[in-house]
Design an enzyme around this catalytic site. Structure first.
Site, PDB file in Angstrom:
ATOM      1  CG  ASP A 156      40.436  37.667  43.159  1.00  0.00           C
ATOM      2  OD1 ASP A 156      40.854  38.059  44.155  1.00  0.00           O
ATOM      3  OD2 ASP A 156      40.028  36.327  43.170  1.00  0.00           O
ATOM      4  CD  GLU A 204      45.009  38.674  44.616  1.00  0.00           C
ATOM      5  OE1 GLU A 204      45.437  38.273  45.738  1.00  0.00           O
ATOM      6  OE2 GLU A 204      44.285  38.064  43.823  1.00  0.00           O
TER       7      GLU A 204
END
Ligand code: GLC
Ligand code: CA
Length: 518
Positions: A199, A262
């Site tokens: 993330d 990401e």
């Protein structure tokens, strides 16, 4: 030639676990539900399943606020359910990718509770605490990606959060934080997971001097708070690469594992995340198709620029949708959604699908009183909300769309009785059957899943390119216009058209794509 790895030839598929399949009627998807749908995924022909966070969480950001990295939230099941799911995934020859959220914890994580308990707590330095500015306000101008200041005052100091105040950022300069977080990776790797999607990888470490960000000259009063500044000092800092390399080393010590990042960055910055000697992320997510204009010229340019910027030996990847962005079928329309499918599944590089793309799911408008996403609640009406693309998977036309026997946590699409897996399976020319054929063709032909890309050109509304290896050569021709176009094409029949039920002729129909074997 080096042999092709599973995450290069195979297709990845993202599951937002709240919305895939509910197994116990509480209206929220869960791990047992995912297990019930594995035959569907195996049959579709994908290789790797990425499941967004299912760890214990107060759910302020629906699982991206984690209060225990090494367990399963009771809403989603138990560790035993997880182990059973992983085993069932591996039995089918599939792989499992977990979501790893290193930038921030929940404010209810024991580490943060301890950190905030006193200025002298041994965990004080695990988070980003700063004294107020001389006027008593926040230490600098960094804003939260969900609106407002990125700083919240707690006692005599402020702590920084890139997202909600319930998501305090960890201090990755602290070696104890690194060790604790790498232990989390090992916990799941020991259980047998095949990789991680990290993330907000580019946000993990911040400027050591906490300098103010410059104003974004392109911003207007309408833009969201985070778009008002250029995130120069709180994202994409040079020191981040050392952390990525260390994460990769942890994964490599377990053998054949995959590290995905990401990353919302321009290509020249994105590709730095492959790392020196390709010892960083194997797949820094390429989100450019989600942000680009949707015409032949713009997309040809993206392909060419991306391919040109890739370091030697780096493997590309493509994404057209995820749980944070409007769905492709809503963004470009249902006609171009078929072109998007053909593009995604014939470009060079690992494709990542988002659940529901294969049935042409569209964004579902959510009435104000049903909004769940904090991004929308904090900055209403600025287009920040992500509920529309997170609605339950549409399996059949029965009650609850086959997703749940209860009341779904987010409303279902009004068109689920027509747009669902069961119904579309029986329509020969449905988008679902197009996805199935494309995936099969890609899986069966090395030229398509791991060959070179050549001859990328845009002429008027048509994009064309070839995929090539020692055994075969394919030509892909895509018409981005809603009008027919006459283009030079091989005289033989196409091996596949986006318009499955129609015989080919020498003109491309509106929004038609064709694949020829040369
Ligand atoms: C990532 C996630 C998003 C989440 C945010 C904060 O961008 O994809 O859903 O809200 O990080 O964790
Ligand atoms: Ca459930």
């Amino acid at each position: 030639m080096q042999s092709t790895l599973w995450w290069q030839a195979g297709i990845l598929y993202e599951i937002y676990p709240r919305s895939f399949q509910d197994s116990n009627g509480d209206g929220i998807g869960d791990l047992r539900g995912i297990a019930e749908r594995l035959d569907y995924l195996a049959d579709l022909g994908i290789k790797g399943v990425w499941i967004a966070p299912f760890y214990p969480s107060p759910m302020a950001d629906f699982g991206y606020d984690i209060s225990n990295y090494s367990n399963v939230d009771p809403i989603f099941g138990t560790l035993a359910d997880f182990d059973a799911l992983l085993a069932a995934i591996h039995t089918r020859g599939l792989k499992l990718i977990l979501d790893f959220v290193p930038n921030h914890t929940s404010d209810q994580h024991p580490w943060f509770l301890e950190s905030r308990s006193s200025l002298t707590s041994p965990k004080r330095d695990w988070y980003l605490w700063r004294d107020p500015a001389p006027d008593g306000g926040p230490p600098n101008n960094w804003v939260s990606n969900f609106g407002g200041s990125g700083w919240t005052k707690d006692g005599s100091q402020y702590y920084y959060h890139s997202f909600l105040r319930q998501q305090p950022d960890l201090n990755w300069r602290n070696p104890e934080v690194r060790k604790a977080m790498f232990d989390v990776l090992r916990f799941w790797l020991d259980r047998g997971v095949d990789g991680f999607r990290v993330d907000v990888m580019w946000m993990m470490i911040k400027d050591s001097q906490f300098r103010d960000n410059p104003i974004n000259p392109a911003s207007t009063p309408e833009t969201s708070a985070s778009a008002r500044y250029l995130a120069l000092y709180n994202t994409n800092r040079p020191e981040v690469h050392e952390i990525v390399t260390q994460m990769r080393a942890v994964l490599d010590s377990f053998g054949d594992r995959l590290l995905i990042g990401e990353l919302y960055l321009p290509f020249e910055q994105l590709v730095t995340y492959y790392g020196v000697g390709l010892k960083g992320a194997q797949l820094p997510f390429n989100f450019h198709l989600m942000q680009s204009a949707w015409n032949a010229q713009a997309i040809a340019e993206i392909i060419t620029n991306y391919e040109a910027d890739l370091p030697a030996g780096a493997w590309p990847n493509w994404v057209v949708g995820n749980h944070d962005q409007p769905r492709i079928a809503s963004r470009v329309g249902t006609g171009l959604a078929r072109i998007a499918a053909m593009l995604l599944l014939t470009l060079r590089g690992t494709p990542t699908m988002y659940y529901g793309e294969e049935i042409g799911m569209t964004d579902v408008p959510i009435p104000v009183n049903e909004v769940q996403d904090p991004a929308e609640k904090n900055e209403p009406g600025k287009g920040q909300g992500r509920d529309p693309e997170r609605t339950p998977m549409q399996w059949n036309s029965g009650p609850g769309a086959g997703f749940t026997t209860g009341k779904p946590w987010l409303r279902l699409s009004a068109s689920f009785d027509e747009v669902n897996v069961a119904t579309l399976t029986h329509q020969k020319d449905s988008i679902l059957n197009l996805y199935r054929e494309l995936i099969q063709l890609r899986n069966e032909n090395a030229a398509l899943n791991s060959g070179r890309i050549e001859g990328v050109t845009a002429l008027d509304t048509v994009l064309r390119y070839e995929r090539v290896d020692d055994l075969g050569r394919f030509l892909i021709v895509l018409n981005f216009a809603g009008t027919p176009v006459s283009v030079a094409m091989p005289s033989r029949a196409a091996v596949l058209s986006t318009h499955l039920d129609q015989p080919g002729d020498s003109n491309l129909r509106p929004y038609e794509g064709r694949i020829f074997q040369l």
